[in-house]
Design an enzyme around this catalytic site. Structure first.
Site, PDB file in Angstrom:
ATOM      1  N   ARG A   1      31.967  28.779  56.212  1.00 55.72           N
ATOM      2  CA  ARG A   1      31.688  30.017  56.951  1.00 55.72           C
ATOM      3  C   ARG A   1      31.790  29.803  58.460  1.00 55.72           C
ATOM      4  NH1 ARG A   1      30.606  33.688  53.272  1.00 55.72           N
ATOM      5  NH2 ARG A   1      29.689  33.061  51.292  1.00 55.72           N
TER       6      ARG A   1
ATOM      7  N   HIS B   1      39.806  28.099  37.928  1.00 59.84           N
ATOM      8  CA  HIS B   1      38.371  28.185  38.146  1.00 59.84           C
ATOM      9  C   HIS B   1      37.765  28.727  36.860  1.00 59.84           C
ATOM     10  CE1 HIS B   1      38.475  28.519  42.845  1.00 59.84           C
ATOM     11  NE2 HIS B   1      38.648  27.293  42.409  1.00 59.84           N
TER      12      HIS B   1
ATOM     13  N   GLU C   1      32.486  26.802  39.072  1.00 59.87           N
ATOM     14  CA  GLU C   1      31.844  27.179  40.329  1.00 59.87           C
ATOM     15  C   GLU C   1      30.550  27.940  40.030  1.00 59.87           C
ATOM     16  OE1 GLU C   1      35.447  28.102  43.374  1.00 59.87           O
ATOM     17  OE2 GLU C   1      35.157  29.550  41.763  1.00 59.87           O
TER      18      GLU C   1
ATOM     19  N   TYR D   1      36.029  31.062  53.795  1.00 56.40           N
ATOM     20  CA  TYR D   1      35.955  32.455  53.357  1.00 56.40           C
ATOM     21  C   TYR D   1      36.279  33.439  54.484  1.00 56.40           C
ATOM     22  CZ  TYR D   1      33.459  30.735  49.218  1.00 56.40           C
ATOM     23  OH  TYR D   1      33.109  30.080  48.060  1.00 56.40           O
TER      24      TYR D   1
ATOM     25  N   HIS E   1      38.862  24.081  49.091  1.00 61.10           N
ATOM     26  CA  HIS E   1      38.770  25.544  49.176  1.00 61.10           C
ATOM     27  C   HIS E   1      38.666  25.908  50.647  1.00 61.10           C
ATOM     28  CE1 HIS E   1      37.726  29.687  48.570  1.00 61.10           C
ATOM     29  NE2 HIS E   1      37.675  29.547  47.259  1.00 61.10           N
TER      30      HIS E   1
ATOM     31  N   ASP F   1      32.349  40.584  41.187  1.00 61.32           N
ATOM     32  CA  ASP F   1      32.514  39.138  41.238  1.00 61.32           C
ATOM     33  C   ASP F   1      31.146  38.473  41.161  1.00 61.32           C
ATOM     34  OD1 ASP F   1      33.085  36.514  41.736  1.00 61.32           O
ATOM     35  OD2 ASP F   1      33.857  36.821  43.763  1.00 61.32           O
TER      36      ASP F   1
ATOM     37  N   GLU G   1      44.215  32.646  45.279  1.00 58.31           N
ATOM     38  CA  GLU G   1      43.257  32.917  44.211  1.00 58.31           C
ATOM     39  C   GLU G   1      43.182  34.412  43.907  1.00 58.31           C
ATOM     40  OE1 GLU G   1      38.510  32.255  43.111  1.00 58.31           O
ATOM     41  OE2 GLU G   1      39.371  31.330  44.907  1.00 58.31           O
TER      42      GLU G   1
ATOM     43  N   ASP H   1      41.158  32.345  38.595  1.00 59.02           N
ATOM     44  CA  ASP H   1      39.715  32.364  38.365  1.00 59.02           C
ATOM     45  C   ASP H   1      39.432  33.262  37.167  1.00 59.02           C
ATOM     46  OD1 ASP H   1      36.924  33.469  38.597  1.00 59.02           O
ATOM     47  OD2 ASP H   1      36.856  32.075  40.290  1.00 59.02           O
TER      48      ASP H   1
ATOM     49  N   HIS I   1      37.041  36.315  37.865  1.00 59.47           N
ATOM     50  CA  HIS I   1      37.737  37.340  38.639  1.00 59.47           C
ATOM     51  C   HIS I   1      38.754  38.092  37.782  1.00 59.47           C
ATOM     52  CE1 HIS I   1      36.940  34.777  42.517  1.00 59.47           C
ATOM     53  NE2 HIS I   1      35.837  35.163  41.910  1.00 59.47           N
TER      54      HIS I   1
ATOM     55  N   HIS J   1      29.571  35.194  39.104  1.00 60.18           N
ATOM     56  CA  HIS J   1      29.781  34.086  38.172  1.00 60.18           C
ATOM     57  C   HIS J   1      28.560  33.872  37.279  1.00 60.18           C
ATOM     58  CE1 HIS J   1      32.943  32.048  41.020  1.00 60.18           C
ATOM     59  NE2 HIS J   1      33.241  33.293  40.718  1.00 60.18           N
TER      60      HIS J   1
ATOM     61  N   HIS K   1      41.670  32.658  49.445  1.00 59.35           N
ATOM     62  CA  HIS K   1      41.593  34.079  49.100  1.00 59.35           C
ATOM     63  C   HIS K   1      42.644  34.815  49.923  1.00 59.35           C
ATOM     64  CE1 HIS K   1      37.090  33.687  47.789  1.00 59.35           C
ATOM     65  NE2 HIS K   1      37.903  32.912  47.112  1.00 59.35           N
TER      66      HIS K   1
END
Length: 293
Positions: A43, A223, A268, A76, A73, A236, A152, A186, A189, A238, A113
């Protein structure tokens, strides 16, 4: 066709708290044979480059763990689809920085993403994203042998790109550097976006659509996340393996599909510091693998 347990790289996203190399200790503790990490705080915009000392410690820890795949990854914050020129430029620079870090570490793939278009036209946003990928790759010294970028898929929420296989395929087709692009699929997703992975018939149909639009061989990472919400929910969230909408049957479809042999699969899902949830989820996935016939 079924797989052998030894044919599958099953692992998890692990923390790098205490140093990048510490992720290998964590994935070793849970018995994983695939690892995903953040090379820097996910972040923040521009993380520091990898130092020679970091790279050496990382390489030594990787060697001790074993000849297993590692992926990164990206942050974000990156949004290559944005119409805000300042945000888009920061995104290009952040992705280029991630590419250089992964190059220094020997990490071959970066999950990204695709971004959000806001109220902008979809086709324009797809073009901007493809162009941003090209710019980031060029900015990172245009290295031909650098890491691949894996786009992704998303759950379908808001104005994000990548809710359909067609959108991911379009971005790759529009890029001038498509040889450096692939896909991270994923499961949560996909399910939330309306792709039925649960039943054998639904799974077969989804795989046919994936092959037709993207090509299964372009999927370089899975994923494996269950979904707290139902099919086509667009949410979204998980869930632990087998405890959500996809269920055990859905994950059995995946881990017994020989087409995923050799493709890293990482979970994840939520965990505490003791990593017991990772051990449990990976154990559940392995229990679903049928012996080769």
């Amino acid at each position: 066709m079924t797989t052998h347990k030894s044919d599958l790289y099953l692992g998890a996203h692990e923390s790098t708290a205490g140093g990048l190399e510490t992720a290998f200790d964590r994935i070793g503790r849970v018995g994983g044979t695939a690892l995903q990490i953040f090379t820097r705080n996910q972040r923040q915009w521009l993380g520091a480059p990898v130092s020679p000392q970091e790279a050496l410690a990382f390489a030594d820890a990787w060697k001790r763990w074993g000849p297993y795949p590692v992926v990164s990854h990206a942050s974000y914050l990156i949004n290559l689809a944005s119409v805000d020129q300042d945000l888009r430029q920061r995104s290009v620079e952040a992705l280029a920085s991630e590419i250089l870090r992964c190059k220094a570490l020997g990490v071959p793939s970066i999950v990204l993403h695709p971004g959000s278009r806001g109220t902008a036209d979809l086709d324009d946003a797809l073009q901007r994203t493809a162009a941003g990928l090209d710019q980031a790759l060029d900015l990172s010294e245009g290295q031909q042998d650098g890491p691949s970028i894996l786009l992704e898929n998303i759950a379908g929420q808001g104005s994000g790109l990548g809710r359909s296989f067609e959108e991911l395929a379009a971005i790759m087709a529009l890029s001038e550097r498509r040889d450096r692009l692939g896909v991270c699929l994923d499961t949560c997703h996909a399910f939330a976006a309306g792709y039925d992975l649960k039943s054998p018939q639904g799974y077969a149909a989804v795989m046919e659509q994936l092959e037709r639009t993207i090509g299964i061989t372009r999927v370089k990472l899975l994923h494996l996340n269950d979904s707290k919400h139902s099919l086509a929910s667009g949410k979204d969230r998980h869930e632990h393996i087998g405890q959500g909408g996809i269920g055990l049957e859905g994950f059995a479809n995946i881990v017994n599909d020989a087409r995923w042999q050799g493709v890293p699969m990482v979970i994840e899902t939520h965990k505490d510091k003791d990593l017991a949830d990772d051990v449990k989820n990976l154990g559940v996935l392995r229990s679903l693998i049928r012996s080769a016939e």
